[in-house]
Scaffold this motif. Structure first.
Motif, short mmCIF file in Angstrom:
data_model
loop_
_atom_site.label_atom_id
_atom_site.label_comp_id
_atom_site.label_asym_id
_atom_site.label_seq_id
_atom_site.Cartn_x
_atom_site.Cartn_y
_atom_site.Cartn_z
N UNK A 86 96.59 20.65 4.40
CA UNK A 86 96.02 21.60 4.39
C UNK A 86 95.03 22.15 5.00
N UNK A 87 94.64 22.97 4.52
CA UNK A 87 93.67 24.23 5.90
C UNK A 87 92.07 24.15 5.35
N UNK A 88 90.78 23.83 6.25
CA UNK A 88 90.43 23.55 6.55
C UNK A 88 89.34 24.09 7.57
N UNK A 89 88.11 25.38 6.84
CA UNK A 89 87.50 26.55 7.84
C UNK A 89 86.22 25.42 8.10
N UNK A 90 85.85 25.68 9.42
CA UNK A 90 84.85 24.79 9.54
C UNK A 90 84.18 25.79 10.67
N UNK A 91 82.39 25.86 10.48
CA UNK A 91 81.09 27.05 10.75
C UNK A 91 80.18 25.66 12.20
N UNK A 92 80.59 25.76 12.98
CA UNK A 92 79.64 24.66 13.57
C UNK A 92 78.97 25.68 14.78
N UNK A 93 77.57 25.24 15.25
CA UNK A 93 76.46 25.42 15.91
C UNK A 93 76.21 24.94 17.13
N UNK A 94 77.08 26.00 18.34
CA UNK A 94 75.92 25.62 19.54
C UNK A 94 74.96 26.17 20.08
N UNK A 140 80.82 23.25 26.82
CA UNK A 140 80.36 24.66 27.35
C UNK A 140 79.38 25.32 27.64
N UNK A 141 78.62 25.65 28.09
CA UNK A 141 76.94 26.39 27.57
C UNK A 141 77.90 27.71 27.22
N UNK A 142 77.46 28.53 26.70
CA UNK A 142 77.60 30.11 26.72
C UNK A 142 76.75 30.86 27.15
N UNK A 143 77.69 31.90 27.77
CA UNK A 143 77.15 32.96 28.65
C UNK A 143 75.88 32.94 27.69
N UNK A 144 74.82 33.46 28.51
CA UNK A 144 73.26 33.96 27.66
C UNK A 144 74.16 35.79 27.00
N UNK A 145 74.49 35.74 27.45
CA UNK A 145 74.49 36.68 26.63
C UNK A 145 75.13 36.83 25.13
N UNK A 146 76.20 36.13 24.99
CA UNK A 146 76.41 35.51 23.99
C UNK A 146 75.70 34.74 23.05
N UNK A 147 75.13 33.86 22.97
CA UNK A 147 73.38 33.72 22.61
C UNK A 147 72.63 34.46 21.63
N UNK A 148 72.93 33.88 20.31
CA UNK A 148 71.86 34.96 19.31
C UNK A 148 70.81 34.04 18.59
N UNK A 149 69.54 34.19 19.34
CA UNK A 149 68.14 33.34 18.17
C UNK A 149 68.90 31.62 19.16
N UNK A 150 69.38 31.96 20.28
CA UNK A 150 69.12 30.92 21.50
C UNK A 150 70.73 29.96 20.99
#
Length: 152
Positions: free
Chosen positions: A71-79, A114-124
């Motif tokens: 199987x190949x499973x593609x997941x989108x997740x939001x941090x 791990x917290x993303x760096x602030x520069x990587x955030x889009x709409x928090x």
């Protein structure tokens, strides 16, 4: 003599396993407050892939994935900015419910990230898309850090 050979073989197997495992268990580099040092989305995704693999190590396949995957499973997740998992969803699958559940559960088990760096955030938040590659036995590798598949 036979006992000595068995012991040497066992030690060799353990050492071989340790070398392969450390490639997948690379810890995410963070600042003292738990913020990732990744300065791009692709570096952050790489750090998260290592973290998911580390936390779910008993479900991870070490070595080259087989030629024909189960199987190949593609997941989108939001941090979010604190590293908390906001949501995860299947984007693509062959409808193997067991592997879908394993993929989603491995993301949930790993949070917080791990917290993303602030520069990587889009709409928090940061959206990550990762692909789980499952062998016949139900163990997986993440495409971001997977070894090349075997030839048929």
């Amino acid at each position: 003599m036979i006992k000595k050979r068995i012991t040497l073989c066992a030690v060799a197997l353990l050492l071989a396993g340790c070398g392969a495992r450390t490639l997948l268990d690379k810890p995410a580099e963070t600042t003292p407050d738990g913020t990732s040092t990744a300065d791009s989305i692709s570096e952050y995704q790489l750090a998260l892939a290592h973290r998911i693999t580390q936390v779910n190590s008993t479900k991870v396949y070490v070595g080259r994935p087989q030629a024909l995957l189960r199987s190949v499973v593609v997941v989108k997740y939001v941090v979010d900015a604190n590293g908390s998992l906001l949501r995860s969803e299947i984007m693509r699958s062959n409808r193997d419910r067991v592997t879908e559940t394993t993929a989603l559960t491995s993301v949930r088990n790993t949070a917080p990230f791990p917290k993303p760096a602030p520069a990587l955030l889009r709409h928090g938040r940061v959206e990550v898309i990762e692909t789980w590659l499952f062998n016949k036995d139900g163990r997986f590798q993440l495409r971001t850090i997977a070894e090349p598949q075997m030839d048929e």
